[in-house]
Design an enzyme around this catalytic site. Structure first.
Site, PDB file in Angstrom:
ATOM      1  N   PRO A  14      49.024 -21.228 148.583  1.00  0.00           N
ATOM      2  CA  PRO A  14      48.520 -22.516 148.089  1.00  0.00           C
ATOM      3  C   PRO A  14      48.511 -23.604 149.169  1.00  0.00           C
ATOM      4  O   PRO A  14      47.593 -24.398 149.249  1.00  0.00           O
ATOM      5  CB  PRO A  14      49.466 -22.881 146.953  1.00  0.00           C
ATOM      6  CG  PRO A  14      49.999 -21.563 146.483  1.00  0.00           C
ATOM      7  CD  PRO A  14      50.086 -20.698 147.722  1.00  0.00           C
ATOM      8  N   GLU A  15      49.570 -23.666 149.991  1.00  0.00           N
ATOM      9  CA  GLU A  15      49.619 -24.613 151.107  1.00  0.00           C
ATOM     10  C   GLU A  15      50.294 -23.990 152.309  1.00  0.00           C
ATOM     11  O   GLU A  15      51.176 -23.142 152.173  1.00  0.00           O
ATOM     12  CB  GLU A  15      50.377 -25.897 150.739  1.00  0.00           C
ATOM     13  CG  GLU A  15      49.574 -26.893 149.945  1.00  0.00           C
ATOM     14  CD  GLU A  15      49.730 -26.689 148.450  1.00  0.00           C
ATOM     15  OE1 GLU A  15      48.871 -27.189 147.709  1.00  0.00           O
ATOM     16  OE2 GLU A  15      50.690 -26.032 148.019  1.00  0.00           O
ATOM     17  N   THR A  16      49.875 -24.471 153.471  1.00  0.00           N
ATOM     18  CA  THR A  16      50.495 -24.144 154.749  1.00  0.00           C
ATOM     19  C   THR A  16      50.731 -25.475 155.447  1.00  0.00           C
ATOM     20  O   THR A  16      49.831 -26.309 155.508  1.00  0.00           O
ATOM     21  CB  THR A  16      49.575 -23.255 155.606  1.00  0.00           C
ATOM     22  OG1 THR A  16      49.311 -22.038 154.895  1.00  0.00           O
ATOM     23  CG2 THR A  16      50.215 -22.922 156.950  1.00  0.00           C
TER      24      THR A  16
END
Length: 129
Positions: free
Chosen positions: A46-48
């Protein structure tokens, strides 16, 4: 090709595979927008987040946050998860129980209490713009 320290973790989890997944690139110096976006697509999470030295006085460190599709100005679990990784890696230390995370949403204070497995980190959502 430059090698970079990269971690994948589960935020808000009591065991591996639970919670919210996050990738953290610990030394993002030299990466441009296209490279960060490509890495975020590659992780398929979903996020980095990408960690940089701070550029503003009072900040403990600076981050940029990407989903597989675009840069994200703020999200809770990436802010808390990145703070945990930064502390464990020794890249910053709390001052008076606080870290200050610099990002697209501005300077974001995070409350840090305890150490190691007993550590808690809390963040207040920034005002929407």
């Amino acid at each position: 090709m430059t090698q970079r320290r990269y971690l994948q973790l589960d935020v808000f989890a009591d065991r591996p595979g639970a919670g919210n997944p996050l990738a953290v690139v610990l030394d993002a110096q030299g990466l441009d927008d296209a490279a960060m976006q490509a890495i975020a697509r590659w992780t398929r999470l979903p996020e980095t987040t990408f960690v940089f030295p701070p550029s503003q006085p009072g900040a403990s460190y600076r981050i940029r946050m990407f989903s597989p599709r675009r840069e994200v100005p703020f999200a809770g679990h990436p802010s808390v998860g990145t703070a945990c990784v930064v502390l464990e890696a020794g890249l910053a230390a709390p001052v008076d129980g606080r870290l200050v995370q610099e990002g697209v949403a501005g300077l974001l204070p995070l409350a840090v209490d305890g150490e190691g497995e007993a550590r808690t980190i809390a963040v207040r959502t920034p005002r929407a713009r």
